[in-house]
Write a protein that holds these residues in place. Structure first.
Motif, PDB file in Angstrom:
ATOM      1  N   UNK A 195      43.621  40.402  43.728  1.00 31.54           N
ATOM      2  CA  UNK A 195      42.970  41.002  42.568  1.00 31.54           C
ATOM      3  C   UNK A 195      43.852  42.074  41.942  1.00 31.54           C
ATOM      4  N   UNK A 196      44.479  42.862  42.774  1.00 27.81           N
ATOM      5  CA  UNK A 196      45.346  43.929  42.263  1.00 27.81           C
ATOM      6  C   UNK A 196      46.570  43.373  41.554  1.00 27.81           C
ATOM      7  N   UNK A 197      47.143  42.310  42.093  1.00 21.55           N
ATOM      8  CA  UNK A 197      48.343  41.729  41.472  1.00 21.55           C
ATOM      9  C   UNK A 197      48.005  41.079  40.132  1.00 21.55           C
ATOM     10  N   UNK A 198      46.819  40.480  40.027  1.00 23.33           N
ATOM     11  CA  UNK A 198      46.475  39.798  38.785  1.00 23.33           C
ATOM     12  C   UNK A 198      46.119  40.785  37.679  1.00 23.33           C
ATOM     13  N   UNK A 199      45.427  41.871  38.016  1.00 22.60           N
ATOM     14  CA  UNK A 199      45.044  42.844  37.001  1.00 22.60           C
ATOM     15  C   UNK A 199      44.852  44.193  37.663  1.00 22.60           C
ATOM     16  N   UNK A 200      45.945  44.885  37.931  1.00 21.65           N
ATOM     17  CA  UNK A 200      45.893  46.204  38.544  1.00 21.65           C
ATOM     18  C   UNK A 200      46.646  47.205  37.702  1.00 21.65           C
ATOM     19  N   UNK A 201      47.131  48.260  38.343  1.00 23.69           N
ATOM     20  CA  UNK A 201      47.880  49.283  37.618  1.00 23.69           C
ATOM     21  C   UNK A 201      49.238  48.774  37.164  1.00 23.69           C
ATOM     22  N   UNK A 202      49.851  47.935  37.989  1.00 24.98           N
ATOM     23  CA  UNK A 202      51.164  47.418  37.638  1.00 24.98           C
ATOM     24  C   UNK A 202      51.021  46.296  36.617  1.00 24.98           C
ATOM     25  N   UNK A 203      51.808  46.299  35.555  1.00 23.39           N
ATOM     26  CA  UNK A 203      51.728  45.216  34.564  1.00 23.39           C
ATOM     27  C   UNK A 203      52.177  43.891  35.172  1.00 23.39           C
ATOM     28  N   UNK A 204      51.483  42.847  34.771  1.00 23.83           N
ATOM     29  CA  UNK A 204      51.796  41.528  35.326  1.00 23.83           C
ATOM     30  C   UNK A 204      51.840  40.512  34.185  1.00 23.83           C
ATOM     31  N   UNK A 205      52.678  40.753  33.209  1.00 19.93           N
ATOM     32  CA  UNK A 205      52.769  39.870  32.064  1.00 19.93           C
ATOM     33  C   UNK A 205      53.727  38.718  32.349  1.00 19.93           C
TER      34      UNK A 205
ATOM     35  N   UNK B 126      36.052  37.506  36.524  1.00 22.51           N
ATOM     36  CA  UNK B 126      35.867  38.342  35.340  1.00 22.51           C
ATOM     37  C   UNK B 126      37.057  38.191  34.395  1.00 22.51           C
ATOM     38  N   UNK B 127      36.863  38.530  33.098  1.00 24.35           N
ATOM     39  CA  UNK B 127      37.998  38.519  32.164  1.00 24.35           C
ATOM     40  C   UNK B 127      39.094  39.469  32.628  1.00 24.35           C
ATOM     41  N   UNK B 128      40.317  39.039  32.480  1.00 23.11           N
ATOM     42  CA  UNK B 128      41.455  39.797  32.966  1.00 23.11           C
ATOM     43  C   UNK B 128      42.003  39.243  34.259  1.00 23.11           C
ATOM     44  N   UNK B 129      41.224  38.431  34.932  1.00 20.84           N
ATOM     45  CA  UNK B 129      41.705  37.753  36.154  1.00 20.84           C
ATOM     46  C   UNK B 129      41.836  36.262  35.809  1.00 20.84           C
TER      47      UNK B 129
END
Length: 627
Positions: free
Chosen positions: A309-319, A339-342
């Motif tokens: 969950x953190x890797x998909x949408x956490x503090x670090x950008x994952x574009x 949820x949206x964002x994951x």
């Protein structure tokens, strides 16, 4: 120009390692055995008991002895013999051992009998023997550790045991060839959605110009065998970006924290090569609801999910890294994943329609020689409810039947036998039945067939068989003209009457009930209860849905089904279900009584041929006279 030889394959490396380890063990053992033989104490040929030794000393038969620790080596005054005939051995030298409790009288006994006595200190082992005894176990244990290290390195990637937290995701190699969307039959909607993802990965700036954000996750959902993993393989073949694939179970190990470490390592690899895609198959193995209490908690799995969950949408950008997953159990997934964002995009891969089945069958039949009597469009009509994997298995089974018959092409009869095997189970050729049992089964299936032929809204008859299979002793197969998505009440009532046709025929011709109607009664009861509870087709509940039972505890998330109506309403529901079933039985009985001669002809034909289909069946039941 110097051409270097190709590097050895992993299999050759393992074989070479095994040969070297075996050679080292053999050499070590050989040196050890030779050293013991050369430098160890060499014993005389004959050993005598201690009481014999004392007796010979008392008689004066011992000339001299040499004592070293508990061992006594000696020489007799004259030769002794042991054994008889060819086994007879003469000797003067001997050895024996002091008893564990000692013999304080021995020295006086030797002096009294003038026996020459010599003593030697305990012999210490030579340095070679000591070295071998010390190093041999260490070499053996070290060899075991080395082989274990090589095995772990081969399984866990670079670093072996120390790299157990590294990602196990494999990078797709396009040079070896693979699937594309042209190799996937049907699922046109799913393919269109996935093409948009590929377009974004190839040209990320196109979406950003419109102010849109790229999707971070794509979740493929559908029943087993519908082609979710096949679509992922097609995406890997179509996309010109690095594609990492793994399974949800690959993150779980016996060591704490390994799953979360592998998730971090996998995303680090993908970010280094962005834009990239990650595919996680069977996401439900690590994505279950946290703290649900269903089946017990699992802290290691929850930590792995938290890291994902953190890797998909956490503090670090994952574009520019898109995660794609597949599961056939979406209802057990944690809400944070959905949820949206994951997982922004959820693509449902349904069972194929008739047109999709025709396309899938055409793809799978492309590399198989088919006879002229094979009609794939008609076969797609006869395989309603089959998934893509089922269709592939069907044609493969038909190919096996053609091979057994030594045919050069797959015939329609082979496909028909394969379909019976898939739907009814393996044919029970060695099963013996009495004539009475055969007649009862023929009567039962004839009742189904005649009711289906006379009811206006029933599906057309395809085949009637009394050949026993592993799942049934007989079968009446109907093929719908078109796929149905909405069921009318008159169609469902006719379907109930067809189900009751077998029991009605048994009662009319034999005046008894048999266990052969068990599955028919069960299916009819389930259908009638759904008509009353869910579809409002009962007389007392025409415009109310009382809810159906959730049959799968995992998909529904509830262990016990809840009944949201009173006991009085439940009594009325039971009465409505019973009324529908009794009405269906009466309709079937009336049809069979009005057409008894036709039923008896059909029974006789089944007893003679065991299986009737096509024009022969239509000729027996006659023209349609629906009631």
């Amino acid at each position: 120009m110097t051409v270097s030889p190709p590097p050895p394959s992993p299999m050759d490396q393992k074989k070479g390692l095994g040969r070297r380890a075996l050679l080292a063990i053999v050499l070590t053992l050989s040196v050890g055995i030779g050293s013991v033989y050369l430098y160890g104490p060499r014993e005389p040929d004959v050993r005598i008991d201690y009481d014999v030794f004392r007796s010979e000393v008392q008689k004066g038969g011992v000339a001299s002895v040499s004592v070293q620790g508990e061992r006594i080596d000696g020489v007799f005054a004259k030769k002794h013999a042991k054994g008889e005939g060819k086994d007879k051995v003469e000797y003067t030298k001997f050895y024996t051992f002091l008893p564990s409790f000692g013999d304080p009288q021995l020295l006086g006994l030797l002096v009294a009998n003038d026996v020459s006595l010599a003593t030697r200190p305990r012999e210490r082992s030579g340095w070679i023997s000591t070295l071998l005894i010390t190093l041999l176990p260490m070499l053996f244990i070290g060899g075991l550790f080395y082989m274990q290290y090589k095995r772990l390195r081969g399984q866990g990637g670079a670093g072996g045991l120390f790299g157990i937290g590294k990602s196990k995701a494999s990078l797709y190699d396009k040079s070896r060839g693979g699937k594309t969307f042209e190799d996937v039959g049907g699922a046109s909607g799913a393919k269109d959605e996935l093409r948009e993802i590929i377009t974004f990965l190839k040209d990320p700036g196109r979406l950003s110009k419109l102010g849109g954000k790229p999707p971070k996750g794509v979740l493929l959902v559908g029943p087993p065998g519908t082609g979710k993993t096949l679509l992922a393989r097609a995406v890997a073949g179509e996309a010109d970006v690095p594609f990492y694939s793994t399974s949800g179970s690959a993150f779980m190990e016996m060591f704490v924290g390994v799953g979360a470490s592998r998730v971090r390592s996998m995303f680090e690899d993908a970010k280094k090569n962005a834009p990239a895609m990650i595919f996680i198959d069977e996401l439900d193995s690590i994505g279950r609801k946290r703290g649900a209490g269903l089946g017990g908690g699992h802290d290691e799995r929850e930590q792995t999910l938290n890291q994902l969950l953190n890797e998909m949408d956490g503090f670090e950008p994952n574009e520019k890294v898109v995660v794609m997953s597949a599961t056939n159990r979406p209802d057990v997934l944690d809400p944070a994943l959905l949820r949206p964002g994951r997982f922004d995009r959820r693509i449902t891969v349904e069972l194929p329609s008739r047109a999709d089945r025709t396309e899938i069958l055409t793809l799978y039949a492309a590399n198989k020689p088919m006879a002229e009597d094979v009609d794939l469009d008609e076969l797609s009509r006869a395989t309603a409810g089959f998934s893509g994997a089922d269709l592939e298995n069907l044609l493969n089974e038909a190919t096996l039947y053609a091979m057994r018959e030594e045919r050069d092409a797959v015939a329609a009869s082979d496909i028909e036998r394969a379909r019976d095997k898939v739907t009814l189970g393996l044919e029970r050729k060695g099963m013996s039945m009495t004539e009475e049992e055969k007649r009862l089964i023929a009567c039962h299936e004839g009742g189904h067939a005649l009711a289906a032929a006379r009811l206006a809204h029933a599906d057309p008859l395809h085949k009637v068989s009394i050949i026993p299979h592993s799942r049934s002793l007989g079968a009446t197969l109907q093929l719908p003209e078109d796929e149905r998505h909405v069921f009318r009440k008159n169609y469902l009532k006719d379907r109930l009457a067809v189900m009751m046709g077998g029991r009605a025929a048994e009662v009319m011709l034999h005046g008894t009930f048999t266990s052969g109607a068990a599955s028919d009664l069960h299916e009819a009861t389930v259908l009638a209860r759904r008509m009353v509870l869910e579809w409002g087709m009962g007389e007392a509940f025409s415009h109310v849905a009382l809810g159906g039972e959730r049959r799968n505890v995992f998909l529904g998330g509830e262990i016990a089904s809840r009944r949201e109506y009173s006991e009085e309403t439940a009594h009325l529901v039971d009465n409505e279900v019973k009324r529908l079933l009794d009405e269906a039985f009466e309709r079937a009985s009336r049809i069979l009584k009005d057409n008894r001669p036709v039923l008896e002809r059909l029974i006789d034909a089944l007893l003679e041929h065991e299986e009737i289909s096509g024009p022969a069946l239509a000729e027996i039941v006659g023209p349609a006279d629906p009631q």
